[in-house]
Enzyme design. Structure first.
Site, mmCIF file in Angstrom:
data_model
loop_
_atom_site.group_PDB
_atom_site.id
_atom_site.type_symbol
_atom_site.label_atom_id
_atom_site.label_comp_id
_atom_site.label_asym_id
_atom_site.label_seq_id
_atom_site.Cartn_x
_atom_site.Cartn_y
_atom_site.Cartn_z
ATOM 1 N N GLU A 91 0.849 -1.195 0.000
ATOM 2 C CA GLU A 91 0.000 0.000 0.000
ATOM 3 C C GLU A 91 0.884 1.246 0.000
ATOM 4 O OE1 GLU A 91 -4.097 1.288 2.228
ATOM 5 O OE2 GLU A 91 -2.417 0.738 3.508
ATOM 6 N N GLY A 93 2.285 0.886 11.453
ATOM 7 C CA GLY A 93 1.983 0.015 12.573
ATOM 8 C C GLY A 93 1.720 -1.400 12.110
ATOM 9 N N ALA A 94 0.941 -1.523 11.025
ATOM 10 C CA ALA A 94 0.603 -2.838 10.484
ATOM 11 C C ALA A 94 -0.042 -2.624 9.117
ATOM 12 C CB ALA A 94 -0.351 -3.583 11.417
ATOM 13 N N MET A 95 -0.302 -3.732 8.417
ATOM 14 C CA MET A 95 -0.904 -3.678 7.089
ATOM 15 C C MET A 95 -1.865 -4.835 6.914
ATOM 16 S SD MET A 95 -1.360 -2.284 4.205
ATOM 17 C CE MET A 95 -2.322 -2.902 2.822
ATOM 18 N N ASN A 136 -2.967 -6.950 4.770
ATOM 19 C CA ASN A 136 -2.916 -7.946 3.702
ATOM 20 C C ASN A 136 -3.932 -9.055 3.987
ATOM 21 O OD1 ASN A 136 -0.444 -6.590 2.802
ATOM 22 N ND2 ASN A 136 0.536 -7.671 4.491
ATOM 23 N N GLU A 159 -6.546 -4.162 12.108
ATOM 24 C CA GLU A 159 -6.248 -4.932 10.893
ATOM 25 C C GLU A 159 -7.261 -6.055 10.678
ATOM 26 O OE1 GLU A 159 -4.153 -3.456 9.082
ATOM 27 O OE2 GLU A 159 -3.478 -2.157 10.717
ATOM 28 N N HIS A 163 -10.289 -4.797 8.982
ATOM 29 C CA HIS A 163 -10.052 -4.567 7.555
ATOM 30 C C HIS A 163 -10.345 -5.804 6.697
ATOM 31 C CE1 HIS A 163 -8.600 -0.558 7.020
ATOM 32 N NE2 HIS A 163 -7.526 -0.686 7.783
ATOM 33 N N GLU A 216 -9.870 3.446 6.634
ATOM 34 C CA GLU A 216 -9.093 3.544 7.873
ATOM 35 C C GLU A 216 -9.955 3.962 9.062
ATOM 36 O OE1 GLU A 216 -6.398 2.219 8.017
ATOM 37 O OE2 GLU A 216 -5.765 2.123 5.931
#
Length: 859
Positions: free
Chosen positions: A129, A266-268, A270, A301, A304, A323
């Site tokens: 991203e 911080g994080a993603m 995926n 996350e 998401h 977000e």
């Protein structure tokens, strides 16, 4: 960074012409231990609605082949500026094969390669991203061209490879080739590959008649610190709560969480393979606030997986919704899920996230929540306090406006209606209107399409007996900052008004009234005829997004009793209001310090305590009148030491005060204590001087000239890890000598060899608030180098320098003038870079005004 942009118009035209079916991606990572480049072979099948031309995205040193529908294209002719031109598409089905050499990175973008100094093994992970899948394989790099992705990866012997689809069993891995099943239809930016000799722990979530495999990964050198049971517990809590609220099955086949090194964010999110910064694997004692923050990240996350991965925004102008929804639901889960460890999560949100939003919303770059995203450059700088924190605040207001049950019923409709597709904001609002019966058109226009912040003030008239004769809520819409686009806007607010009285020395809420506030004045009939309470708190329970001011009588009570509220959230709201007044120059820094010192000893919420520590230090460093600054710092430092000694042994408060003291110790006696704690000749009962605290002590000693290269090298030998290397880089750059500063500047600015995490550490050490004179010559050097840095480095690396090395500490008109001169002579610079510089300039301008207000308070 030339040639890597993509405009919204280009993306819309490509989406009009194309639909994408599938990607087959073959990656040869067998040489990862040595680094350099890796072979990438992409076969993508897609349909064109009509004959025409288009392009596919790729960032790579070399393209060897490009074959479109069986016809070889000349790479030298079609590959330029991160694109491969596709000049002759057929109506209907097309197939493209691209063979390229792609590059490993050390910037946290694309396929990041890290070598652990503990075992000398390479560890890889992807971060895609916003637009970086194209650094690993050829892709139509925009969120609305979803497809299935099938990865085949050749990896070194002994490695594990993780992707979005379930990891093959070892018996299925032949010749070190890992073949993954195709993913569901997802966007390119949430695909993922993580590879290396990672350590793993496995479990499952059981619910709804289904078992979802769970796994946690980290490097073996961190395995002894991995508290997997706690991480799994938070994850299962999220699964339980989101399944109930979303009423839609978890959409992927498994859920992996991978703690990876040198991660920029911080994080993603995926799909099914979330990457998280491995600083969340705590090597040393941390306070409960750190565990709460980690839990929020984990839940963010996980949310998401539905909102963002299952249903994805069409274009990046709805990044905020992606977000903000994840932020809102993660905090709501912490606050409301049965058995949650952090039911006070909205306190943390009010005290940290919302202060970030208020700060961002008062910058010249403020923008509507639903921002105008013209191209990728726009979105890259929009991962900000408005996109995350203001958006989440407004969603919280929306939930209060339509009702929580109705909100989640609308979300359920949204997921079922748009599963595996792409949406716009209107799609969610339509679903919410159906379930709530509310018309959200005006609400959306006022809250999502306008910039700026409102101020709410109580106007109270009482009679001689202290009875309220009239109560009004006045709403103000201050002028937007100079340079910001738009007009001030009065908005509808759903707020609560809390009434508090002293009871045995504590402030207790005696009543609460919830109402809609709209327009300039709102009359509150329900309060007329009541005895005036000691404190009237607008926006109690923090339902809306607005700056709140106290009336004179309430302010006087709060000044004496801020720490005496029985609940943490009203305390946090008052602390946040005081901080906002300090930033606005309405409360002198010296008075803010007095307020904090009078109330912080009664503050039980450790997250609030640590936020106050940071804010006091920032206020003293930037907002205090220079002639009084050292007096204020001395008073604060003495208080930190006093509270360190008074705190309960082994408590979170003790650790927080130890770190606050280490950040500001200044006298010879105080520095002697730091040195004694470090070498063991001094102790504080219950305080564990562990690895991370040792580095905090040493970094301060280095910055004050009390620790040399020999001491830093000795500590690095003691902690010969990647974290130790970062701390050592900070300590070396912090030393108060011209040579140390020149060396740090050369590392970060004049060379491009540092990995992202080490560059960040060098910058952190370079900028020391006690070294203003030593740093003053670098103002000119900064502006001389800035444009070249931006044009030659990746976005993440250039942004670190643009923000981190701006002369923020040089609070003077000369700094403003130098900035303005650069802006005048750099009109051709990237809009993203100009925005970052303008935001930093606004910080200096605000500091000058606050310093003047503090000086005036002394006269």
């Amino acid at each position: 960074m030339p040639g890597t942009n993509l405009t919204r118009d280009e993306a819309q035209e490509r989406a009009r012409l194309l639909t994408v079916d599938s990607y087959d991606i073959e990656l040869d990572l067998s040489g990862a231990q040595e680094g350099g480049t890796f072979r990438s072979v992409t076969t993508v099948r897609f349909d064109a609605r009509e004959p025409g031309a288009s392009f596919i995205d790729l960032v790579a040193p070399t393209v060897h082949e490009a074959v479109l529908n069986g016809e070889a294209l000349d790479p030298g002719e079609v590959f330029a500026d991160s694109r491969i031109a596709l000049p002759s598409l057929l109506a209907g089905r097309n197939e493209l094969k691209v063979v390229a050499d792609c590059a490993y990175t050390n910037t946290g973008e694309g396929l990041h390669r890290f070598v652990d100094p503990v075992d000398q093994q390479a560890y890889l992970y992807t971060q895609f991203e916003v637009p970086d899948a194209r650094r690993v394989f050829a892709s139509f790099e925009q969120p609305d061209l979803k497809a299935t992705f099938q990865f085949t990866v050749t990896a070194p012997e002994g490695w594990t490879v993780i992707s979005n689809s379930p990891t093959p069993q070892p018996s299925d891995v032949k010749d070190h080739v890992w073949r993954f099943a195709p993913t569901p239809r997802i966007s390119s930016y949430i695909t993922a590959l993580i590879a290396g000799p990672y350590h793993s722990v496995h479990s499952s979530w059981e619910g709804e008649g289904r078992s979802v495999p769970l796994a946690i990964y980290c490097r073996p050198s961190l395995a002894e610190f991995l508290d997997s049971d706690a991480i799994f517990a938070v994850t299962r809590q999220g699964f339980d709560w989101f399944q109930e609220k979303f009423d839609y099955p978890y959409p992927f086949a498994k859920y992996d969480q991978l703690f990876v090194p040198e991660f920029n964010a911080g994080a993603m999110e995926n799909a099914g393979a979330v990457t998280i910064r491995d600083q969340y694997v705590f090597r040393s004692k941390v306070t409960d606030a750190a565990y709460e923050s980690r839990a929020e990240t984990i839940l963010h996350e996980l949310a998401h997986m539905w909102f963002g991965d299952l249903v994805t925004m069409e274009w990046w102008n709805d990044l905020w919704l992606n977000e903000s929804f994840a932020t809102y639901t993660s905090i709501a889960c912490q606050a409301h899920a049965p058995g949650s460890r952090w039911p006070q999560a909205w306190t943390s949100f009010a005290n940290q996230m919302k202060t970030w939003a208020y700060r961002q919303d008062q910058l010249p770059s403020t923008h509507p929540i639903m921002a105008e995203i013209r191209d990728l450059d726009d979105v890259l700088v929009n991962f900000d306090g408005i996109t995350y924190a203001k958006g989440a605040s407004v969603l919280k207001q929306l939930v209060a406006y339509v009702g929580m049950d109705e909100f989640f019923q609308g979300v359920q409709t949204y997921f079922r209606r748009h599963e595996w597709g792409n949406t716009r904001l209107s799609d969610l609002l339509d679903a919410l209107e159906e379930t709530s019966g509310r018309d959200l058109t005006a609400w959306s226009k006022a809250w999502l399409e306008t910039a700026g912040i409102n101020v709410l003030r109580p106007e109270i008239e009482t009679d001689a007996s202290g009875t309220i004769a009239s109560f009004m809520v006045r709403q103000e819409a201050p002028a937007l900052p100079t340079g910001a686009k738009g007009e001030p806007t009065l908005r509808p607010h759903r707020i609560a008004i809390g009434l508090y009285d002293l009871d045995g020395g504590t402030l207790v809420r005696t009543d609460r009234i919830e109402l809609d506030v709209d327009g300039e004045l709102t009359k509150v009939e329900a309060l007329a005829g009541r005895k005036r309470p000691a404190v009237v708190l607008l926006n109690d329970d923090d339902l809306s997004y607005a700056k709140v001011r106290l009336d004179a009588e309430s302010l006087a009570t709060v000044t004496q009793h801020l720490g005496d509220f029985t609940e943490s959230l009203p305390r946090a709201l008052c602390w946040a209001s005081a901080w906002d007044m300090t930033r606005d120059g309405e409360l002198a820094t010296r008075d803010y310090l007095s307020l904090v010192l009078s109330g912080i000893t009664k503050e039980s919420d450790i997250g609030v305590v640590q936020t106050l520590h940071r804010q006091v230090k920032l206020a003293l460093d930037l907002y205090a009148a220079p002639s009084w600054r050292e007096t204020g710092l001395a008073r604060w430092t003495e208080a930190t030491l006093q509270q360190l000694r008074a705190a309960a042994p082994g408590s979170d408060h003790q650790l927080a005060w130890a770190r606050a003291f280490a950040a500001t110790a200044r006298t010879p006696e105080q520095l002697d204590l730091l040195a004694g704690l470090l070498d063991g000749t001094e102790t504080v009962d219950g305080l564990a001087v562990d690895t991370e605290l040792r580095w905090a002590l040493l970094e301060r000693l280095a910055a004050m000239g009390r620790a040399d290269e020999e001491a830093i090298a000795a500590e690095l030998k003691r902690d010969a890890t990647s974290a130790g290397e970062r701390h050592a880089a900070t300590a070396r750059a912090a030393r108060p000598t011209a040579g140390a500063k020149a060396a740090a500047w050369a590392q970060a600015v004049e060379s491009d060899k540092l990995p992202n995490a080490v560059q960040e550490s060098v910058i952190s050490g370079f900028v020391q608030t006690d070294q203003r004179e030593l740093l003053a010559p670098y103002t000119t050097k900064y502006f001389d180098a800035l444009k070249g840095i931006w044009e030659s480095r990746s976005y993440e690396m250039a942004q670190q320098i643009a923000i981190g090395l701006y002369p923020t500490l040089q609070v003077s008109q000369e700094t403003l003038d130098a900035t303005d001169a650069w802006l005048r002579t750099s009109e051709d610079a990237s809009a993203a870079l100009r925005r970052l510089v303008t935001e930093s300039r606004a910080g200096v301008e605000r500091a000058l005004k606050a310093q003047a207000a503090d000086a005036a308070a002394a006269s």
